[in-house]
Each structure stands twice: as C-alpha cells, then as structure tokens.
Design an enzyme around this catalytic site. Sequence first.
Site, PDB file in Angstrom:
ATOM      1  N   LYS A 115      -7.948  16.467   2.505  1.00 52.42           N
ATOM      2  CA  LYS A 115      -7.439  16.451   3.879  1.00 52.42           C
ATOM      3  C   LYS A 115      -7.953  17.672   4.617  1.00 52.42           C
ATOM      4  CE  LYS A 115      -4.497  13.895   6.254  1.00 52.42           C
ATOM      5  NZ  LYS A 115      -4.129  12.515   5.920  1.00 52.42           N
TER       6      LYS A 115
HETATM    7  N1  GLU Z   1      -5.866   9.861   7.619  1.00 48.04           N
HETATM    8  C1  GLU Z   1      -5.591   8.607   6.993  1.00 48.04           C
HETATM    9  C2  GLU Z   1      -4.529   8.737   5.928  1.00 48.04           C
HETATM   10  O1  GLU Z   1      -3.707   9.618   5.976  1.00 48.04           O
HETATM   11  C3  GLU Z   1      -6.844   7.908   6.513  1.00 48.04           C
HETATM   12  C4  GLU Z   1      -7.672   8.619   5.513  1.00 48.04           C
HETATM   13  C5  GLU Z   1      -9.024   7.971   5.270  1.00 48.04           C
HETATM   14  O2  GLU Z   1      -9.297   6.908   5.815  1.00 48.04           O
HETATM   15  O3  GLU Z   1      -9.814   8.556   4.523  1.00 48.04           O
HETATM   16  O4  GLU Z   1      -4.429   7.910   5.060  1.00 48.04           O
END
Ligand code: GLU
Length: 452
Positions: A115
């Site tokens: 993240k």
């Molecule tokens: N930000 C999204 C989540 O929290 C998607 C992450 C992604 O598609 O890699 O799942």
Amino acid sequence: MTTTVAAPEDLNLHHIVKQQFDRAVPFADDLHGWRGIAEWLFEPECILEVTMPVRLDDGFVHMFRGYRVLHSSIRGPGKGGIRFHPDAGVDEVKALATWMSWKCALVDVPFGGAKGGVVCDPHLRSAGEQERITRRFTAALGDNIGPHTDIPAPDLYTNAQTMAWIYDTYSMMHPGEANLPVVTGKPVEIGGLAARDGATAQGAFYVTEHFLELGGLPGIETVDGVTVAIQGFGNAGRHAAHLFHEAGAIIVGVSDSKGGIYDPAGLDVGAVARFKDQHGTVVGYPGADTLPPTGVLEVECQILVPAAIENQITSNNADRIRAMVIVEAANGPVTPAADDMLAERGVKVIPDILANAGGVVVSYFEWAQNIENQQWETHDVLEKLRKKMRRATEVVVTRRAALVESIDTYRERWAEAMPDAPPIPLPDLRTAAQVVAIQRCRTAALHRGVWP
Ligand code: GLU
C-alpha cells in the site's frame, strides 16, 4: 464517590490489524508449527518513507511526504493502492498493506500485499499539483515498484488519471520495456479495464448477493426489496448505490464527507448522483432528511455498507447500529471492540478483506491482460469476478461454520498451548476470513522455505 471512565478505544490501525491477526492464530492448524512463523507473516517486509519537493501553482515549493509499504511478497509481487490523504501515516499504510496480503490470499490472486500513501489534501491541490506530486512520488519510489515487484492501483482520492501519470513516469524511467503491468486501474485507452472503476462495489454486491443465497440473513434470499444504507459516495459507495438500486434494493440513506440524506421510502439514486455532481455533495437533495456525516450509519435498514474510510463503527456507536448485516466496502470501517458488540447483538459483518476485494481481483485481470498483451471483454471480466467473489464467500461462510462447530477442540488446544491467555471467543466471519487467508500465506511460506 468514584466513577470509572472506560479507557478510549485504541484506533491505531496497525494495532487493530494485529488484534485481528491474534484472533485468527488460535484457529490455525498445527499450532506448534506457528512459532516464529506468525511473526514472519505479520511483519511488513519493507517500509519506505520519502520526502518530495513539489512546486505549487503559486510558485512556492512544498515538501510532501509519502509512504510505500510492501507487507508480504510470499504469494507474489506486492499489490495495493496509493491514497492521497491529509491523515496518511506509516501505521495506517502498514495496516492497509497487511490487509492487502490477506485480501489477495483470500480471493486467491497471485499477489502479496502492499500500500502507499501521500500526505496531502487532494481537495486543496489543483490537477497540475496532483500530477507533479504523483510523478515525483513515482520517481522517488524508483524500482521499489515494478510489474513483477510491487504494482500500485487507485485508492482514496486517486483514480485512473493518477494511474496514467504513474505509468507514464515509470515508462520514462524504463524506456523500451513492456511497462503496462506496473500499475492497474489505468484508463481503458492505456490497457485498463472498463470494469475496474466499479469493481470494488461490484465485488461487494456479488458477495452480499451470495451471502444471502447461503442463508446469511434468515428469511431474506435476495437483495430485491431489502433496505440499504451506504456511507460514502465516492468510487465504492456511489457504484454500490447504483448496483443495489438496480437489483431492487431500497436505498434509504447515503452520505459523503459533508453529511448524509435519509428517506425511508427510498432515494432515486440516479437523481442523487446528478445532484452530487452539480452541488459537490448529497446534502440538500430535495425531499430527504439531512443527517450528520456519520448519521447514516445509524438509520433503520437491513444492510449497511460503510464505503468511506476506517474506524467509522467503534465502541462509541456500535450499539446504535440498526442494520442486520454490515458489508465493509471500505477498508477497516469496523473496529475490534465494535465487532464484539455487534456480534453480541447478532449483527453480521462481512469483512473488508472479502467484501471489498473486487477491486484487486479486477486489478489482477488487468495485470494479466497487460502481461499477455490481450484485450478482454467487460462481460467476461465481470463473469470471472463474480465467480471469484462467490467462491471466496463460500469459503468464508463454510470455514466459519467449521470453526464454530469445533470450538471446544480449539479452546482446549489453545488453553494447553497458552495457559495464561484468555479463552478464545466464538469466531465471526472476519476471523474465519483471516484464518483462511493467513493459512494460505503460511502454506506458501513453508513451501518456499526460509532463505538462505
Ligand atoms: N485500493 C484497493 C484496495 O484497497 C485496490 C487495490 C488494487 O487494486 O491493487 O483493495
């Protein structure tokens, strides 16, 4: 006279993630084999913090701070969004990266968890400033991201445009290479999937639909006619409102960061969306009652979809929730203390790592399509998403039933292994989902072994 004041709940997200992890460990197979492995699975692999000078529109230079955490690459390259938020911080990003590892394992896509976050208020930054922040952040991350190492995606206040800038910047740094799979959630014109934008909500919808079919809410088999309240009218909340509405649900309340609206007879979601586009908020929508920003969580409804940010349902308001099922379209909206209070009242929580995994599932399809230089049809993508979400829902529901059935055995085993630890509570859906995910990570780790 003395009065006892309850200690405030610890809302540090990384502490919350640890509490959730600790609740799952007693249900792991082969407890003895867990010594040291639990720590290995939980600790983030890499924490990156960068500071970046960016020239603002007024000519001044401002230092921005950004983070990227790779929690685990045990099951594959890191995967997870990048958010722009004034409160972004290292513990929050660590927690969100950890949830991504569990999420990817639970829905079985071949990624680990990661993240990113940039501390900035996107409401105060022009498009040009956001572009310069994004490009500078991408450059600062350097080869810590890459199609086979760590693959970003959208998250809070980032979108397809942000992903296009990341792709472009990375491509400038790696000319002549096949760079499309470095980031997902891109515009369709540069390798994105049309279904990616609504994928988080679509996944939450498929999960809810199947949860009801599996008897999750006795007496109710479909979303048709069910009352639904949704917190958040950004990407996840807005799409969720449309999807549930189209399936016949009655959307009684929605909200955004400025406040909420409520109409027990049901809102016209299309009209609310147009109102939001014109006025920048749902507040003031004619004919509906106005609510304070978190008021929508407490309205009378059968299904509540928190689709905004973390720590929204806590020990402060959990006893005022009137829904029967909570579908966590956001990451981390319900705290562990609230989980306990809700469980006591029989309120079921479909956890984030299942309910909002549709986003990363479609990201996986986009990544695979980019690696193969293919183009997939939207209906095929949605069908594949539906299958993955239904499968994961079944796995969680079945695992929870199995854990509950064998609770005495688990309690005895735990008491023997940890004589001083408190007895383990009955597992909820979150714990069951975590058990599945963590065991999959552990199995992968053991297959790979400890290097060197
Ligand atoms: N930000 C999204 C989540 O929290 C998607 C992450 C992604 O598609 O890699 O799942």
